[in-house]
Design an enzyme around this catalytic site. Sequence first.
Site, PDB file in Angstrom:
ATOM      1  N   ASP A  63      39.270  35.475  36.230  1.00  0.00           N
ATOM      2  CA  ASP A  63      40.681  35.311  36.549  1.00  0.00           C
ATOM      3  C   ASP A  63      41.307  36.614  37.030  1.00  0.00           C
ATOM      4  O   ASP A  63      42.168  36.606  37.913  1.00  0.00           O
ATOM      5  CB  ASP A  63      41.425  34.794  35.314  1.00  0.00           C
ATOM      6  CG  ASP A  63      40.986  33.385  34.976  1.00  0.00           C
ATOM      7  OD1 ASP A  63      40.800  32.598  35.926  1.00  0.00           O
ATOM      8  OD2 ASP A  63      40.792  33.075  33.793  1.00  0.00           O
ATOM      9  N   GLU A 132      52.557  35.798  35.100  1.00  0.00           N
ATOM     10  CA  GLU A 132      53.743  36.131  34.322  1.00  0.00           C
ATOM     11  C   GLU A 132      54.196  37.567  34.529  1.00  0.00           C
ATOM     12  O   GLU A 132      53.433  38.426  34.970  1.00  0.00           O
ATOM     13  CB  GLU A 132      53.515  35.911  32.818  1.00  0.00           C
ATOM     14  CG  GLU A 132      52.728  36.975  32.085  1.00  0.00           C
ATOM     15  CD  GLU A 132      51.232  36.935  32.328  1.00  0.00           C
ATOM     16  OE1 GLU A 132      50.734  37.864  33.003  1.00  0.00           O
ATOM     17  OE2 GLU A 132      50.544  36.019  31.875  1.00  0.00           O
ATOM     18  N   ASP A 161      58.862  41.865  19.924  1.00  0.00           N
ATOM     19  CA  ASP A 161      57.977  42.887  20.522  1.00  0.00           C
ATOM     20  C   ASP A 161      58.092  42.874  22.042  1.00  0.00           C
ATOM     21  O   ASP A 161      57.853  43.869  22.707  1.00  0.00           O
ATOM     22  CB  ASP A 161      56.505  42.580  20.204  1.00  0.00           C
ATOM     23  CG  ASP A 161      56.150  42.881  18.767  1.00  0.00           C
ATOM     24  OD1 ASP A 161      57.064  43.196  17.982  1.00  0.00           O
ATOM     25  OD2 ASP A 161      54.957  42.792  18.430  1.00  0.00           O
ATOM     26  N   ALA A 173      47.733  31.208  30.031  1.00  0.00           N
ATOM     27  CA  ALA A 173      47.262  32.576  29.819  1.00  0.00           C
ATOM     28  C   ALA A 173      48.030  33.222  28.649  1.00  0.00           C
ATOM     29  O   ALA A 173      48.057  32.669  27.550  1.00  0.00           O
ATOM     30  CB  ALA A 173      47.396  33.350  31.128  1.00  0.00           C
TER      31      ALA A 173
HETATM   32  N1  NAD Z   1      46.962  37.841  24.354  1.00  0.00           N
HETATM   33  C1  NAD Z   1      46.706  37.341  25.555  1.00  0.00           C
HETATM   34  O1  NAD Z   1      46.417  36.166  25.728  1.00  0.00           O
HETATM   35  C2  NAD Z   1      46.806  38.233  26.749  1.00  0.00           C
HETATM   36  C3  NAD Z   1      47.099  39.594  26.624  1.00  0.00           C
HETATM   37  C4  NAD Z   1      47.192  40.351  27.794  1.00  0.00           C
HETATM   38  C5  NAD Z   1      46.989  39.768  29.042  1.00  0.00           C
HETATM   39  N2  NAD Z   1      46.700  38.450  29.115  1.00  0.00           N
HETATM   40  C6  NAD Z   1      46.538  37.772  30.406  1.00  0.00           C
HETATM   41  O2  NAD Z   1      45.645  38.454  31.228  1.00  0.00           O
HETATM   42  C7  NAD Z   1      46.078  38.309  32.570  1.00  0.00           C
HETATM   43  C8  NAD Z   1      45.391  39.340  33.430  1.00  0.00           C
HETATM   44  O3  NAD Z   1      44.049  38.944  33.508  1.00  0.00           O
HETATM   45  P1  NAD Z   1      42.841  40.013  33.451  1.00  0.00           P
HETATM   46  O4  NAD Z   1      41.571  39.249  33.590  1.00  0.00           O
HETATM   47  O5  NAD Z   1      43.170  41.121  34.397  1.00  0.00           O
HETATM   48  O6  NAD Z   1      43.003  40.572  31.993  1.00  0.00           O
HETATM   49  P2  NAD Z   1      41.974  40.537  30.744  1.00  0.00           P
HETATM   50  O7  NAD Z   1      40.658  41.077  31.180  1.00  0.00           O
HETATM   51  O8  NAD Z   1      42.694  41.161  29.598  1.00  0.00           O
HETATM   52  O9  NAD Z   1      41.749  38.972  30.466  1.00  0.00           O
HETATM   53  C9  NAD Z   1      42.752  38.090  30.071  1.00  0.00           C
HETATM   54  C10 NAD Z   1      42.198  36.710  29.746  1.00  0.00           C
HETATM   55  O10 NAD Z   1      43.185  35.750  30.156  1.00  0.00           O
HETATM   56  C11 NAD Z   1      42.550  34.722  30.921  1.00  0.00           C
HETATM   57  N3  NAD Z   1      43.492  34.227  31.934  1.00  0.00           N
HETATM   58  C12 NAD Z   1      44.128  34.934  32.917  1.00  0.00           C
HETATM   59  N4  NAD Z   1      44.899  34.125  33.664  1.00  0.00           N
HETATM   60  C13 NAD Z   1      44.733  32.875  33.156  1.00  0.00           C
HETATM   61  C14 NAD Z   1      45.297  31.610  33.481  1.00  0.00           C
HETATM   62  N5  NAD Z   1      46.195  31.459  34.462  1.00  0.00           N
HETATM   63  N6  NAD Z   1      44.919  30.532  32.739  1.00  0.00           N
HETATM   64  C15 NAD Z   1      44.044  30.663  31.717  1.00  0.00           C
HETATM   65  N7  NAD Z   1      43.500  31.832  31.344  1.00  0.00           N
HETATM   66  C16 NAD Z   1      43.845  32.934  32.050  1.00  0.00           C
HETATM   67  C17 NAD Z   1      41.351  35.392  31.550  1.00  0.00           C
HETATM   68  O11 NAD Z   1      40.357  34.444  31.823  1.00  0.00           O
HETATM   69  C18 NAD Z   1      40.906  36.372  30.487  1.00  0.00           C
HETATM   70  O12 NAD Z   1      39.984  35.786  29.602  1.00  0.00           O
HETATM   71  C19 NAD Z   1      47.572  38.429  32.463  1.00  0.00           C
HETATM   72  O13 NAD Z   1      48.244  37.843  33.553  1.00  0.00           O
HETATM   73  C20 NAD Z   1      47.848  37.730  31.148  1.00  0.00           C
HETATM   74  O14 NAD Z   1      48.194  36.377  31.328  1.00  0.00           O
HETATM   75  C21 NAD Z   1      46.592  37.678  28.001  1.00  0.00           C
HETATM   76  N1  ATP Z   2      37.556  43.978  43.083  1.00  0.00           N
HETATM   77  C1  ATP Z   2      38.080  44.534  41.972  1.00  0.00           C
HETATM   78  N2  ATP Z   2      38.544  45.789  42.028  1.00  0.00           N
HETATM   79  C2  ATP Z   2      39.073  46.370  40.928  1.00  0.00           C
HETATM   80  N3  ATP Z   2      39.175  45.773  39.731  1.00  0.00           N
HETATM   81  C3  ATP Z   2      38.733  44.525  39.623  1.00  0.00           C
HETATM   82  C4  ATP Z   2      38.160  43.828  40.735  1.00  0.00           C
HETATM   83  N4  ATP Z   2      37.808  42.596  40.320  1.00  0.00           N
HETATM   84  C5  ATP Z   2      38.140  42.527  39.022  1.00  0.00           C
HETATM   85  N5  ATP Z   2      38.706  43.671  38.595  1.00  0.00           N
HETATM   86  C6  ATP Z   2      39.183  43.933  37.237  1.00  0.00           C
HETATM   87  O1  ATP Z   2      38.036  43.905  36.390  1.00  0.00           O
HETATM   88  C7  ATP Z   2      38.362  43.252  35.142  1.00  0.00           C
HETATM   89  C8  ATP Z   2      37.383  42.129  34.853  1.00  0.00           C
HETATM   90  O2  ATP Z   2      37.371  41.183  35.895  1.00  0.00           O
HETATM   91  P1  ATP Z   2      37.610  39.651  35.693  1.00  0.00           P
HETATM   92  O3  ATP Z   2      38.932  39.378  35.051  1.00  0.00           O
HETATM   93  O4  ATP Z   2      37.384  39.052  37.014  1.00  0.00           O
HETATM   94  O5  ATP Z   2      36.476  39.234  34.700  1.00  0.00           O
HETATM   95  P2  ATP Z   2      36.567  38.695  33.223  1.00  0.00           P
HETATM   96  O6  ATP Z   2      37.691  39.365  32.470  1.00  0.00           O
HETATM   97  O7  ATP Z   2      35.187  38.795  32.687  1.00  0.00           O
HETATM   98  O8  ATP Z   2      36.867  37.171  33.505  1.00  0.00           O
HETATM   99  P3  ATP Z   2      38.012  36.217  33.004  1.00  0.00           P
HETATM  100  O9  ATP Z   2      39.279  36.877  33.475  1.00  0.00           O
HETATM  101  O10 ATP Z   2      37.735  34.913  33.681  1.00  0.00           O
HETATM  102  O11 ATP Z   2      37.896  36.135  31.508  1.00  0.00           O
HETATM  103  C9  ATP Z   2      39.816  42.747  35.278  1.00  0.00           C
HETATM  104  O12 ATP Z   2      40.674  43.638  34.592  1.00  0.00           O
HETATM  105  C10 ATP Z   2      40.075  42.795  36.752  1.00  0.00           C
HETATM  106  O13 ATP Z   2      41.436  43.019  37.044  1.00  0.00           O
END
Ligand code: NAD
Ligand code: ATP
Length: 270
Positions: A63, A132, A161, A173
């Site tokens: 994501d 968000e 918070d 999310a």
């Molecule tokens: N406590 C929490 O649930 C929490 C805390 C911080 C950020 N986030 C989410 O992480 C997002 C950023 O993603 P990232 O991958 O860069 O961060 P990240 O690596 O911290 O992962 C966040 C998790 O949220 C899930 N996620 C993100 N968007 C989603 C969606 N629309 N529907 C269902 N699951 C979703 C991802 O699969 C991942 O497992 C933020 O937009 C926020 O929504 C969640």
């Molecule tokens: N091309 C990119 N360049 C820089 N950062 C990246 C890139 N692709 C992903 N990232 C960052 O690397 C982190 C992990 O990637 P990603 O969220 O795709 O995987 P994940 O967290 O394992 O999967 P999910 O979000 O489905 O749980 C994220 O914080 C994302 O923003």
Amino acid sequence: MKALLMSRIDTPEVLAYADEIRRLLLSLGYTVTLEEGTADALGETGESLGETDAGIVVAVGGDGTVLLAVQMMTRQIPVIGINRGHVGFLADLEDREVPAFFANLREGMRLDRRMRISLFHEGEHLGEALNEAVIVTARPAKMLRFTIIIDGIEVEEFRADGLIIATPTGSTAYAMSGGGPIVDPKFDGFLLVPLAPYMLSSRPHLIDSGRNLKIRLESTKPAQLVLDGRGDFTLGSGAEISVRRSDAPAIFLDAGKNFFLKVREKLHNL
Ligand SMILES: NC(=O)c1ccc[n+]([C@@H]2O[C@H](COP(=O)([O-])OP(=O)(O)OC[C@H]3O[C@@H](n4cnc5c(N)ncnc54)[C@H](O)[C@@H]3O)[C@@H](O)[C@H]2O)c1
Ligand SMILES: Nc1ncnc2c1ncn2[C@@H]1O[C@H](COP(=O)(O)OP(=O)(O)OP(=O)(O)O)[C@@H](O)[C@H]1O
């Protein structure tokens, strides 16, 4: 058709897989270009998502990769994610579905538009979010005080918070973790979810996107505004954030996945 390929770059196996996807797309007759960061990681040159003339964007990762791709576009381009993440709620395609999807896509695309929110501070545009905006305390364990203003009425004042202002897409999310409802992505509105509110009766609010929504930060303590987990704006006391529906929704290539089935399959066993 020209496809821009973007991969998560922190995992060599995913980068190697993205290279396989490139070969597949080329064999199906697509023109393929790499996103700048992805190209860098592969030792090649690429194109910026802000300037490309590609017709579709293929994001290989989770994501975070899809969110990053959407955030980096200056014009919204139809995007499809190939899931190489932990959850991949926004990355609709699994390995086995990839060849048929891209072969069929040449016959015509179905698109799924997803609302984004646009954030403003004193008339200045701060950016857009697909999931968000979070206003969160910059000092752990120190609360902020918020006032929510809807159509000019001060609707609620509370200490917490932080506050999540989510789209329907973002309801699965961070907003979900904060106790918010799962919202049908066809719904057109904003979801407000306080983070650890210090009161007995605080509830998430769902607000129609046609309303005038403002959030005022009352406390003097430092706060941060984060969009889709990125970007970091510092907000001072009295800061007023306006939230509007963006004129540029994210555009997903529709892989025919049912939203409620995805909730059942991907979110019930987290
Ligand atoms: N406590 C929490 O649930 C929490 C805390 C911080 C950020 N986030 C989410 O992480 C997002 C950023 O993603 P990232 O991958 O860069 O961060 P990240 O690596 O911290 O992962 C966040 C998790 O949220 C899930 N996620 C993100 N968007 C989603 C969606 N629309 N529907 C269902 N699951 C979703 C991802 O699969 C991942 O497992 C933020 O937009 C926020 O929504 C969640
Ligand atoms: N091309 C990119 N360049 C820089 N950062 C990246 C890139 N692709 C992903 N990232 C960052 O690397 C982190 C992990 O990637 P990603 O969220 O795709 O995987 P994940 O967290 O394992 O999967 P999910 O979000 O489905 O749980 C994220 O914080 C994302 O923003």
